[in-house]
Design a protein around this motif. Structure first.
Motif, mmCIF file in Angstrom:
data_model
loop_
_atom_site.group_PDB
_atom_site.id
_atom_site.type_symbol
_atom_site.label_atom_id
_atom_site.label_comp_id
_atom_site.label_asym_id
_atom_site.label_seq_id
_atom_site.Cartn_x
_atom_site.Cartn_y
_atom_site.Cartn_z
ATOM 1 N N ARG A 13 0.859 -1.202 0.000
ATOM 2 C CA ARG A 13 0.000 0.000 0.000
ATOM 3 C C ARG A 13 0.883 1.235 0.000
ATOM 4 N N PHE A 15 0.802 5.677 0.017
ATOM 5 C CA PHE A 15 0.024 6.889 0.271
ATOM 6 C C PHE A 15 0.787 8.073 -0.292
ATOM 7 N N THR A 153 0.306 2.078 5.501
ATOM 8 C CA THR A 153 1.124 2.368 4.326
ATOM 9 C C THR A 153 2.480 1.674 4.412
#
Length: 342
Positions: A13, A15, A153
């Motif tokens: 992930r 960000f 994240t």
């Protein structure tokens, strides 16, 4: 350093955030936005956020912040972010950011906040003027850490100037996990490739910033083509007739070569040998930037004509973001000893 990575096998992930403190620039596009659209949204579970709360750390016009927030979101979509592939949202529409920010303030130290370069520079500048900065500027790194940690994240793509913020976020995550138990993923910095930090065309030792008062050296994504050409053709070089890639000795020429390389591919060193004069280099760089921005400007015009479409994307993005961040932030509140929400 002990790093807790959450569930094994989970998709990476990332960000990424953009502040609505000015019109987005060539530096923003080459250093971040284009890579987000071409690479990052496909290689990971990617969240792209207009971090509008960060715009409140300095004196601001509310109407301008609102207008620039919408413009930034529209430009992210115009640059190629696909809401069917990634999550695009506005920070203030997800309350987990502010909730977790307070816990990060309780985890960080006063010294850590005061050592951050942005605070030191702006505080010193205001002190010379006989004023002071807002408290939120001091605590801004805690909110930025919350932005990242709320989503589990793994990677934060940033330029060199923003790397200290990610490093502080890492330290806060490790500290929280050690004190209260494994709660946060410890993120890592991912450095973009060439042209990650495009320089001001009139001040080639300084980054091209969207909030600079003097904009003759700043190319904005939504500048008209003639304005782009004019700014690039007037770029500061050094008076030497030839072209060579020497960033330390010839920063203006190096900046143009890096921009041209980022727009069309290739290496700055190789491109230097293809141009016999700085004038020819400027012409090539100007045309490359105009052509790169042409489809982005066209798509932005389409989206701006249908604001309801952008609003729908942001609503859906905020809903997904709340679903991702809420459970982790709730867990963090319980970990520090607060009663669960009913």
């Amino acid at each position: 350093m002990n790093e807790w990575a959450g569930a094994k096998g989970a998709r990476t992930r990332i960000f990424c955030g953009v502040r609505p403190t000015g019109h987005l620039t060539l530096g923003n596009y080459l250093g971040a936005m284009r890579r987000w659209a071409e690479v990052d949204q496909y290689r990971a579970d990617a969240l792209f956020c207009v971090v509008d709360l960060h715009a409140l750390t300095v004196e601001h016009d509310p109407a301008r912040v609102r207008r620039l927030s919408r413009q930034a979101a529209t430009l992210l979509l115009a640059s190629g972010l696909d809401p069917q592939v990634c999550t695009v949202f506005v920070q203030s529409q997800v309350d987990a950011h502010l909730r977790l920010s307070y816990l990060m303030e309780c985890t960080a130290s006063d010294g850590e906040m005061r050592r951050m370069l942005q605070y030191r520079e702006k505080a010193a500048r205001e002190e010379r003027r006989g004023g002071s900065v807002r408290l939120s500027l001091l605590t801004y790194p805690a909110l930025r850490a919350a932005d990242i940690l709320a989503y589990g994240t793994h990677e934060v793509p940033v330029g060199e100037d923003q790397a200290p913020h990610v490093e502080l976020t890492r330290e806060l995550a490790v500290r929280f996990n050690r004190r209260y138990g494994a709660t946060f993923v410890v993120p890592r910095t991912v450095r973009p490739p060439v042209a990650a930090r495009v320089k001001d065309l009139q001040d080639p030792v300084s980054a091209m910033g969207k909030a600079r008062a003097r904009t003759s050296g700043v190319v904005h994504v939504l500048d008209e083509p003639e304005a782009v050409r004019r700014k690039v053709l007037r770029a500061v070089t050094d008076g030497e007739p030839d072209v060579s890639y020497e960033p330390e000795r010839r920063p203006g020429v190096a900046n143009l070569l890096e921009v041209l390389a980022a727009c069309g591919g290739g290496e700055p060193q190789r491109l230097a040998g293809e141009y016999g004069s700085c004038g020819a280099l400027k012409e090539a760089a100007a045309e490359a930037v105009v052509e790169m921005f042409r489809p982005v400007r066209a798509r932005h015009a389409e989206l701006a004509a249908d604001p309801g479409q952008v609003d729908a994307v942001l609503r859906a993005g905020a809903e997904r973001a709340r679903g991702l961040a809420g459970p982790r932030v709730d867990a963090a509140f319980e970990a520090v000893g607060l009663l669960p929400r009913g």
